[in-house]
Design a protein around this motif. Sequence first.
Motif, PDB file in Angstrom:
ATOM      1  N   MET A 157       0.722  -1.156   0.119  1.00 55.11           N
ATOM      2  CA  MET A 157       0.176  -0.192  -0.005  1.00 55.11           C
ATOM      3  C   MET A 157       0.944   1.236  -0.009  1.00 55.11           C
ATOM      4  SD  MET A 157      -2.937   0.681   2.539  1.00 55.11           S
ATOM      5  CE  MET A 157      -4.578   1.354   1.736  1.00 55.11           C
ATOM      6  N   LEU A 158       1.687   1.312  -0.953  1.00 53.30           N
ATOM      7  CA  LEU A 158       2.470   2.549  -1.190  1.00 53.30           C
ATOM      8  C   LEU A 158       3.540   2.637  -0.056  1.00 53.30           C
ATOM      9  CD1 LEU A 158      -0.212   5.117  -2.301  1.00 53.30           C
ATOM     10  CD2 LEU A 158       1.299   3.843  -3.801  1.00 53.30           C
ATOM     11  N   GLY A 159       3.941   1.824   0.535  1.00 55.15           N
ATOM     12  CA  GLY A 159       4.908   2.091   1.355  1.00 55.15           C
ATOM     13  C   GLY A 159       4.696   2.180   2.750  1.00 55.15           C
ATOM     14  N   PHE A 160       3.319   2.467   2.992  1.00 46.87           N
ATOM     15  CA  PHE A 160       2.609   3.168   4.253  1.00 46.87           C
ATOM     16  C   PHE A 160       2.654   1.792   5.323  1.00 46.87           C
ATOM     17  CE2 PHE A 160       1.129   6.344   1.340  1.00 46.87           C
ATOM     18  CZ  PHE A 160       1.827   7.547   1.900  1.00 46.87           C
ATOM     19  N   TYR A 161       2.632   2.036   6.668  1.00 50.57           N
ATOM     20  CA  TYR A 161       2.757   1.084   7.562  1.00 50.57           C
ATOM     21  C   TYR A 161       2.288   1.771   8.884  1.00 50.57           C
ATOM     22  CZ  TYR A 161       7.591   2.493   8.008  1.00 50.57           C
ATOM     23  OH  TYR A 161       8.585   3.234   8.133  1.00 50.57           O
ATOM     24  N   LYS A 162       2.012   1.028   9.853  1.00 50.07           N
ATOM     25  CA  LYS A 162       1.747   1.493  11.278  1.00 50.07           C
ATOM     26  C   LYS A 162       3.051   1.311  12.142  1.00 50.07           C
ATOM     27  CE  LYS A 162      -1.810  -1.194  12.006  1.00 50.07           C
ATOM     28  NZ  LYS A 162      -3.121  -1.700  12.745  1.00 50.07           N
ATOM     29  N   GLY A 219       3.408   5.685  12.024  1.00 52.73           N
ATOM     30  CA  GLY A 219       3.960   5.228  10.851  1.00 52.73           C
ATOM     31  C   GLY A 219       4.145   6.257   9.684  1.00 52.73           C
ATOM     32  N   ILE A 220       2.852   7.153   9.431  1.00 58.52           N
ATOM     33  CA  ILE A 220       3.000   7.834   8.217  1.00 58.52           C
ATOM     34  C   ILE A 220       4.108   9.155   8.491  1.00 58.52           C
ATOM     35  CG2 ILE A 220       1.650   9.922   7.262  1.00 58.52           C
ATOM     36  CD1 ILE A 220      -0.760   8.263   7.522  1.00 58.52           C
ATOM     37  N   ALA A 221       4.125   9.420   9.960  1.00 55.97           N
ATOM     38  CA  ALA A 221       5.346  10.243  10.268  1.00 55.97           C
ATOM     39  C   ALA A 221       6.812   9.799  10.008  1.00 55.97           C
ATOM     40  CB  ALA A 221       5.183  10.869  11.672  1.00 55.97           C
ATOM     41  N   LYS A 222       6.907   8.539  10.349  1.00 54.89           N
ATOM     42  CA  LYS A 222       8.144   7.759  10.178  1.00 54.89           C
ATOM     43  C   LYS A 222       8.297   7.884   8.716  1.00 54.89           C
ATOM     44  CE  LYS A 222      11.000   4.647  12.253  1.00 54.89           C
ATOM     45  NZ  LYS A 222      11.237   4.081  13.550  1.00 54.89           N
ATOM     46  N   ARG A 223       7.459   7.640   7.976  1.00 56.21           N
ATOM     47  CA  ARG A 223       7.873   7.341   6.681  1.00 56.21           C
ATOM     48  C   ARG A 223       8.421   8.793   5.891  1.00 56.21           C
ATOM     49  NH1 ARG A 223       8.200   6.703   1.771  1.00 56.21           N
ATOM     50  NH2 ARG A 223       6.956   5.607   0.097  1.00 56.21           N
ATOM     51  N   PHE A 224       7.713  10.000   6.216  1.00 56.81           N
ATOM     52  CA  PHE A 224       8.346  11.000   5.473  1.00 56.81           C
ATOM     53  C   PHE A 224       9.202  11.939   6.353  1.00 56.81           C
ATOM     54  CE2 PHE A 224       3.780  10.388   3.727  1.00 56.81           C
ATOM     55  CZ  PHE A 224       4.201  10.275   2.568  1.00 56.81           C
ATOM     56  N   VAL A 225       9.495  10.981   7.652  1.00 55.83           N
ATOM     57  CA  VAL A 225      10.459  11.880   8.504  1.00 55.83           C
ATOM     58  C   VAL A 225       9.905  13.112   9.145  1.00 55.83           C
ATOM     59  CG1 VAL A 225      12.899  12.329   8.943  1.00 55.83           C
ATOM     60  CG2 VAL A 225      12.394  10.996   7.090  1.00 55.83           C
ATOM     61  N   TRP A 226       8.776  12.870   9.664  1.00 56.38           N
ATOM     62  CA  TRP A 226       8.083  14.041  10.185  1.00 56.38           C
ATOM     63  C   TRP A 226       7.933  13.776  11.728  1.00 56.38           C
ATOM     64  CZ3 TRP A 226       3.317  14.061   6.555  1.00 56.38           C
ATOM     65  CH2 TRP A 226       3.699  14.844   5.331  1.00 56.38           C
ATOM     66  N   ASP A 227       7.564  14.717  12.427  1.00 53.54           N
ATOM     67  CA  ASP A 227       7.274  14.418  13.853  1.00 53.54           C
ATOM     68  C   ASP A 227       5.897  14.191  14.053  1.00 53.54           C
ATOM     69  OD1 ASP A 227       7.342  14.482  16.385  1.00 53.54           O
ATOM     70  OD2 ASP A 227       7.457  16.645  17.143  1.00 53.54           O
ATOM     71  N   PRO A 228       5.637  13.124  14.719  1.00 51.21           N
ATOM     72  CA  PRO A 228       3.954  12.661  14.779  1.00 51.21           C
ATOM     73  C   PRO A 228       3.028  13.490  15.369  1.00 51.21           C
ATOM     74  CG  PRO A 228       5.707  11.076  15.727  1.00 51.21           C
ATOM     75  CD  PRO A 228       6.456  11.847  15.221  1.00 51.21           C
ATOM     76  N   LYS A 229       3.510  14.257  16.449  1.00 47.73           N
ATOM     77  CA  LYS A 229       2.786  15.243  17.135  1.00 47.73           C
ATOM     78  C   LYS A 229       2.263  16.240  16.286  1.00 47.73           C
ATOM     79  CE  LYS A 229       6.308  16.016  20.002  1.00 47.73           C
ATOM     80  NZ  LYS A 229       7.235  16.674  20.838  1.00 47.73           N
ATOM     81  N   TRP A 230       2.987  16.710  15.124  1.00 47.77           N
ATOM     82  CA  TRP A 230       2.336  17.750  13.982  1.00 47.77           C
ATOM     83  C   TRP A 230       1.237  17.168  13.225  1.00 47.77           C
ATOM     84  CZ3 TRP A 230       2.996  22.519  15.283  1.00 47.77           C
ATOM     85  CH2 TRP A 230       4.215  22.739  15.852  1.00 47.77           C
ATOM     86  N   LEU A 231       1.443  15.752  12.956  1.00 48.26           N
ATOM     87  CA  LEU A 231       0.491  15.063  12.281  1.00 48.26           C
ATOM     88  C   LEU A 231      -0.872  14.866  12.934  1.00 48.26           C
ATOM     89  CD1 LEU A 231       0.465  14.046   9.390  1.00 48.26           C
ATOM     90  CD2 LEU A 231       1.043  11.820  10.141  1.00 48.26           C
TER      91      LEU A 231
END
Length: 87
Positions: free
Chosen positions: A1-6, A19-31
């Motif tokens: 699924m496009l490289g997305f995971y939990k 998982g989405i934040a780790k995929r794009f190297v973001w901070d999960p708090k902002w997401l």
Amino acid sequence: MLGFYKERQGRWISGVFAGIAKRFVWDPKWLRALFLAILIFVDHKFLLVLAYVALAYFLPYRQTFYAERYGTGPRKRKEAEKIYPWQ
């Protein structure tokens, strides 16, 4: 699924945003903050929550994702005939 995971580490509810934040190297708090802001200001809250629940159900965990993609266990060497130059 496009490289997305939990992600199991750093998760709050199901690990979707971690998982989405780790995929794009973001901070999960902002997401998570962005999701809550959209949830507050959008009229169709049910669809947004339904999308999150669908992602939580269908996305695999990172460990499972990589195990399916690359396999598990030690690498195996191919058995090949030895080549001797003096023969």
